[in-house]
Design an enzyme around this catalytic site. Structure first.
Site, mmCIF file in Angstrom:
data_model
loop_
_atom_site.group_PDB
_atom_site.id
_atom_site.type_symbol
_atom_site.label_atom_id
_atom_site.label_comp_id
_atom_site.label_asym_id
_atom_site.label_seq_id
_atom_site.Cartn_x
_atom_site.Cartn_y
_atom_site.Cartn_z
ATOM 1 N N GLU A 113 8.897 1.515 11.246
ATOM 2 C CA GLU A 113 9.974 2.504 11.092
ATOM 3 C C GLU A 113 9.308 3.867 11.156
ATOM 4 O OE1 GLU A 113 13.026 1.777 11.079
ATOM 5 O OE2 GLU A 113 13.174 -0.273 10.360
ATOM 6 N N CYS A 163 13.361 10.805 7.710
ATOM 7 C CA CYS A 163 13.135 10.397 9.101
ATOM 8 C C CYS A 163 14.387 10.583 9.932
ATOM 9 C CB CYS A 163 12.697 8.941 9.116
ATOM 10 S SG CYS A 163 13.797 7.880 8.193
ATOM 11 N N GLU A 195 8.619 16.230 15.608
ATOM 12 C CA GLU A 195 9.174 16.082 14.264
ATOM 13 C C GLU A 195 8.515 17.068 13.305
ATOM 14 O OE1 GLU A 195 8.151 12.588 11.933
ATOM 15 O OE2 GLU A 195 10.270 12.319 11.456
ATOM 16 N N LYS A 253 0.876 -1.169 0.000
ATOM 17 C CA LYS A 253 0.000 0.000 0.000
ATOM 18 C C LYS A 253 0.918 1.225 0.000
ATOM 19 C CE LYS A 253 -2.509 3.337 2.203
ATOM 20 N NZ LYS A 253 -1.960 4.345 1.277
HETATM 21 P P1 NAD Z 1 1.913 8.556 7.397
HETATM 22 O O1 NAD Z 1 2.003 7.800 8.674
HETATM 23 O O2 NAD Z 1 0.943 9.649 7.283
HETATM 24 O O3 NAD Z 1 1.580 7.562 6.190
HETATM 25 C C1 NAD Z 1 2.373 6.437 5.899
HETATM 26 C C2 NAD Z 1 1.518 5.400 5.191
HETATM 27 O O4 NAD Z 1 0.532 4.905 6.090
HETATM 28 C C3 NAD Z 1 0.757 5.943 3.982
HETATM 29 O O5 NAD Z 1 0.761 4.963 2.971
HETATM 30 C C4 NAD Z 1 -0.646 6.139 4.551
HETATM 31 O O6 NAD Z 1 -1.659 6.102 3.594
HETATM 32 C C5 NAD Z 1 -0.741 4.957 5.487
HETATM 33 N N1 NAD Z 1 -1.750 5.098 6.540
HETATM 34 C C6 NAD Z 1 -2.279 6.239 7.053
HETATM 35 N N2 NAD Z 1 -3.170 5.944 8.031
HETATM 36 C C7 NAD Z 1 -3.190 4.598 8.146
HETATM 37 C C8 NAD Z 1 -3.876 3.687 8.990
HETATM 38 N N3 NAD Z 1 -4.732 4.106 9.927
HETATM 39 N N4 NAD Z 1 -3.651 2.364 8.845
HETATM 40 C C9 NAD Z 1 -2.773 1.913 7.941
HETATM 41 N N5 NAD Z 1 -2.086 2.730 7.097
HETATM 42 C C10 NAD Z 1 -2.304 4.050 7.204
HETATM 43 O O7 NAD Z 1 3.394 9.043 7.097
HETATM 44 P P2 NAD Z 1 3.881 9.989 5.890
HETATM 45 O O8 NAD Z 1 3.418 11.367 6.192
HETATM 46 O O9 NAD Z 1 3.546 9.356 4.590
HETATM 47 O O10 NAD Z 1 5.471 9.903 6.043
HETATM 48 C C11 NAD Z 1 6.190 10.746 6.860
HETATM 49 C C12 NAD Z 1 6.543 10.054 8.158
HETATM 50 O O11 NAD Z 1 7.255 8.854 7.887
HETATM 51 C C13 NAD Z 1 7.449 10.862 9.046
HETATM 52 O O12 NAD Z 1 7.016 10.792 10.393
HETATM 53 C C14 NAD Z 1 8.801 10.182 8.918
HETATM 54 O O13 NAD Z 1 9.665 10.346 9.987
HETATM 55 C C15 NAD Z 1 8.408 8.775 8.722
HETATM 56 N N6 NAD Z 1 9.472 8.023 8.057
HETATM 57 C C16 NAD Z 1 10.179 7.099 8.773
HETATM 58 C C17 NAD Z 1 11.214 6.407 8.171
HETATM 59 C C18 NAD Z 1 12.001 5.368 8.927
HETATM 60 O O14 NAD Z 1 12.608 4.518 8.290
HETATM 61 N N7 NAD Z 1 12.006 5.368 10.250
HETATM 62 C C19 NAD Z 1 11.539 6.669 6.850
HETATM 63 C C20 NAD Z 1 10.813 7.617 6.157
HETATM 64 C C21 NAD Z 1 9.765 8.286 6.769
#
Ligand code: NAD
Length: 492
Positions: free
Chosen positions: A250, A284, A385, A175
Site C-alpha cells: 500500500e 496516502c 507526493e 515492524k
Molecule cells: P517509509 O516507506 O519511509 O517507511 C515505512 C516503513 O518501512 C517503516 O516502518 C520503515 O522503517 C520501513 N522501511 C524503511 N526502509 C525499509 C526497507 N528497506 N525494507 C523494509 N522496510 C523498510 O514510509 P513512511 O514515511 O513511514 O510513510 C509515509 C508513506 O506511506 C507515504 O508515501 C504514504 O503515502 C504511504 N502510505 C500509504 C498508505 C496506503 O494505504 N496506501 C497509507 C499510509 C501511508
C-alpha cells in the site's frame, strides 16, 4: 522517559544491540520515549519464534472458530483501551486526538469482521471434466507474515494486515515505523490477555535498513504486508522476489479531487479541505490535486480560502484543534522543500507557503495550510507526493480534459468526483485509474470495502473479503475414484 522493549515470543525483551533510540513528540519537538534499536539478530529471534508458533504449539491446533473468538476478544480489549492507545499515537505522531480516537474506536471492527470470517474460509469441490477423479481445494495459511507499517496511522494500518493474517491462521512479526513504535508496543500487551499463545504476534522495533531489510530477506518469512512510500515498496518488492515471497504493498498517492460546475459547491469545498488539510495532509489518500472546472474556478477558490483560513492550528491533544504538526522533522523539511519547488516552478501561492509561526504552534513542526493555483499537471508539485498540507489547484475544461489530467500521474490510490449528474459520476468512476473513487464525498474507508492502489500506488488489497486471500494459498487435491492409471508417459 518511558522505555519500550521489543516483544518476542510473548515476552518483552532488550535489543541484541543493547542500543536505544528516542521517539519525539512533534508538538514539542522533544523526545518522550526510548525505543529498542533492533537488528538482524532480533529479527531472526522473532521470526523463529513466529515460525515455531506456526508449526508447533497450540496455535495450529486451534480450529478456525477458536481463532475467530480470540480475534473477537482482542477487538473488545482494543475498544476498552482505545482512549489510552489514541493518546499514545497523538504523542508520537502529532495527529489530532479527534482523528486518532476515531480510528482507535473503529479498529475493533476489523478484529470482529475478520474474526467472523476465520471459519468461513473453505475450498470447493470442483466438478471435473475427467471421469474417475474427485477434486477439491484447500485454502491454507502461508506461515510467518511480516507486517511493516508507516507512521501516519500506526495501529489502524497494522490492524489492516494483522486481522486477516491471523484469521487465516498465520503468525506475524510486526515492524512499526521508527517514528511511532510506542502504540504498537502498548497494543501487543493485549494479546496475552486475549489468550493468544506466545510467538503468534511479535514486534521488532528499529530502522528500515536494520530491521526491515533482514525481515524481508529472512527465508522463514513467507509474505510481506507493507504500507509506506513507493521507494521503500519498490526496494521491498525487489528483495522479496529473491526468495519468492508474496507481497502486498500500500504505497503513496497523488489523488485528484475533481469538481464539476454542476456540483453542490459548499459540499465540494468541504471535501477539498478535508482531502488535503485533514491529518495535516499526511495521508496516502490526500486529495492533493484539486481539479476545478473553468466556469467555477474563481468562485470556488474564494470559498476554499475562506474555509481554509479558519483552520485552527495548535496542540493535537486539544479536541478543538483542526490542523496539527507534521509528524517528523525530515518530513517537515520535505514539505517546506516542496513549497519552494512549487514557487520556483511558477505556481501561484494563494495561502500559507511556509512554517506556521502562530503562538499556539509553539516550537512544534507546523506548516501553514498552503494553496497553490495556476498549477500545470506536469509540474513536480502536481506529480510527486508531498505528504503535507499543500494543495495544487488545476483548471480543466470538460469531462475528457478532467480525466486526462486525473490519470496523467504514476499513482492511482484515491480520487474524488463532485457532480450532480449521475451519468457523469458513473462514467468517471469507470474511467479513473485508481483503487478508490469517491463520488460527492472524500476520505471514507471501511473494514468491509477493499482498499488499495492502481499503478505505482501498490499491489493487492486490504479490507473486505478480498483481503483474506492475500494471506492464503490454494492447494488442489486429486483422488482417484476409479480412473485407469494409463500410459505413464502422457499427462492424465
Ligand atoms: P517509509 O516507506 O519511509 O517507511 C515505512 C516503513 O518501512 C517503516 O516502518 C520503515 O522503517 C520501513 N522501511 C524503511 N526502509 C525499509 C526497507 N528497506 N525494507 C523494509 N522496510 C523498510 O514510509 P513512511 O514515511 O513511514 O510513510 C509515509 C508513506 O506511506 C507515504 O508515501 C504514504 O503515502 C504511504 N502510505 C500509504 C498508505 C496506503 O494505504 N496506501 C497509507 C499510509 C501511508
Amino acid at each position: 522517559m518511558q522505555k519500550y522493549e521489543m516483544y518476542i515470543d510473548g515476552k518483552f525483551v532488550a535489543p541484541a544491540s543493547g542500543r536505544w533510540f528516542d521517539s519525539f513528540n512533534p508538538y514539542t519537538g522533544d523526545p518522550w520515549a526510548q525505543i529498542a534499536q533492533g537488528n538482524a539478530d532480533d529479527v531472526d529471534r522473532a521470526v523463529r519464534a513466529a515460525h515455531k508458533a506456526f508449526t508447533e504449539g497450540p496455535w495450529p491446533q486451534l480450529n478456525a472458530s477458536q481463532r475467530g473468538l480470540l480475534l473477537h476478544k482482542l477487538g473488545e480489549l482494543v475498544a476498552r483501551d482505545a482512549k489510552k492507545l489514541a493518546e499514545i499515537e497523538v504523542r508520537d505522531n502529532g495527529k489530532l486526538i479527534a482523528e486518532m480516537q476515531g480510528q482507535l474506536n473503529y479498529v475493533p471492527q476489523w478484529y470482529y469482521y475478520f474474526g467472523g470470517l476465520a471459519d468461513k474460509i473453505h475450498g470447493a469441490v470442483i466438478p471435473l471434466d475427467k471421469k474417475g477423479f474427485f477434486n477439491f481445494t484447500r485454502h491454507e495459511s502461508l506461515g510467518v507474515v511480516a507486517a511493516i507499517s508507516p507512521w501516519n496511522s500506526p495501529l489502524l494500518l497494522t490492524t489492516w494486515k494483522l486481522a486477516p493474517a491471523l484469521a487465516a491462521g498465520n503468525t506475524v512479526v510486526i515492524k512499526p515505523s521508527e517514528f511511532t513504535s510506542a502504540s504498537t508496543l502498548e497494543f501487543v500487551k493485549l494479546f496475552e490477555e486475549a489468550g493468544f499463545p506466545p510467538g503468534v504476534v511479535n514486534v521488532v522495533t528499529g530502522f528500515g535498513k536494520d530491521v526491515g531489510t533482514p525481515l524481508v530477506a529472512h527465508p522463514l518469512v513467507k509474505k510481506i504486508a507493507f504500507t509506506g512510500s513507493d521507494a521503500t515498496g519498490r526496494a521491498i518488492n525487489e528483495l522479496a522476489a529473491k526468495t519468492f515471497k508474496r507481497v502486498s504493498l500500500e504505497l503513496g498517492g497523488k489523488s485528484p479531487n475533481i469538481v464539476f460546475a454542476d456540483a453542490n459547491l459548499d459540499d465540494a469545498v468541504n471535501g477539498a479541505v478535508s482531502g488535503i488539510f485533514a491529518a495535516t495532509g499526511q495521508t496516502c489518500i490526500a486529495g492533493s490535486r484539486l481539479l476545478l472546472q473553468e466556469s467555477i474556478h474563481d468562485a470556488f477558490i474564494d470559498k476554499l480560502l475562506a474555509l481554509a483560513k479558519t483552520a485552527r492550528m495548535g496542540d493535537p491533544m486539544s479536541p478543538d484543534t483542526q490542523v496539527g504538526p507534521v509528524t517528523t522533522r525530515p518530513q517537515y523539511e520535505k514539505v517546506l522543500g516542496y513549497i519552494d519547488i512549487a514557487k520556483q516552478e511558477g505556481a501561484k501561492l494563494l495561502l500559507g507557503g511556509g512554517p506556521a509561526t502562530r503562538p499556539e504552534c509553539g516550537k512544534g513542526w507546523f506548516v501553514e495550510p498552503t494553496v497553490f493555483a495556476g498549477v500545470s499537471n506536469s509540474m513536480r508539485i502536481a506529480q510527486e507526493e508531498v505528504f503535507g498540507p499543500v494543495l495544487s489547484v488545476i483548471k480543466f475544461k470538460d469531462e475528457e480534459d478532467a480525466l486526462a489530467i486525473a490519470n496523467d500521474v504514476r499513482f492511482g490510490l484515491g480520487s474524488g468526483v463532485w457532480t450532480s449528474d449521475i451519468g457523469r459520476a458513473i462514467r468517471m468512476s469507470e474511467r479513473i485509474q485508481a483503487g478508490t473513487v469517491w463520488i460527492n464525498t472524500y476520505r471514507a474507508v471501511s473494514y468491509l470495502s477493499p482498499f488499495g492502489g492502481y499503478k505505482d500506488s501498490g499491489l493487492g488489497r486490504e479490507n473486505g473479503i478480498d483481503a483474506i486471500r492475500e494471506y492464503l494459498q490454494v492447494k488442489s487435491v486429486w483422488i482417484n475414484t476409479g480412473a485407469a492409471t494409463g500410459n505413464p508417459f502422457v499427462l492424465r
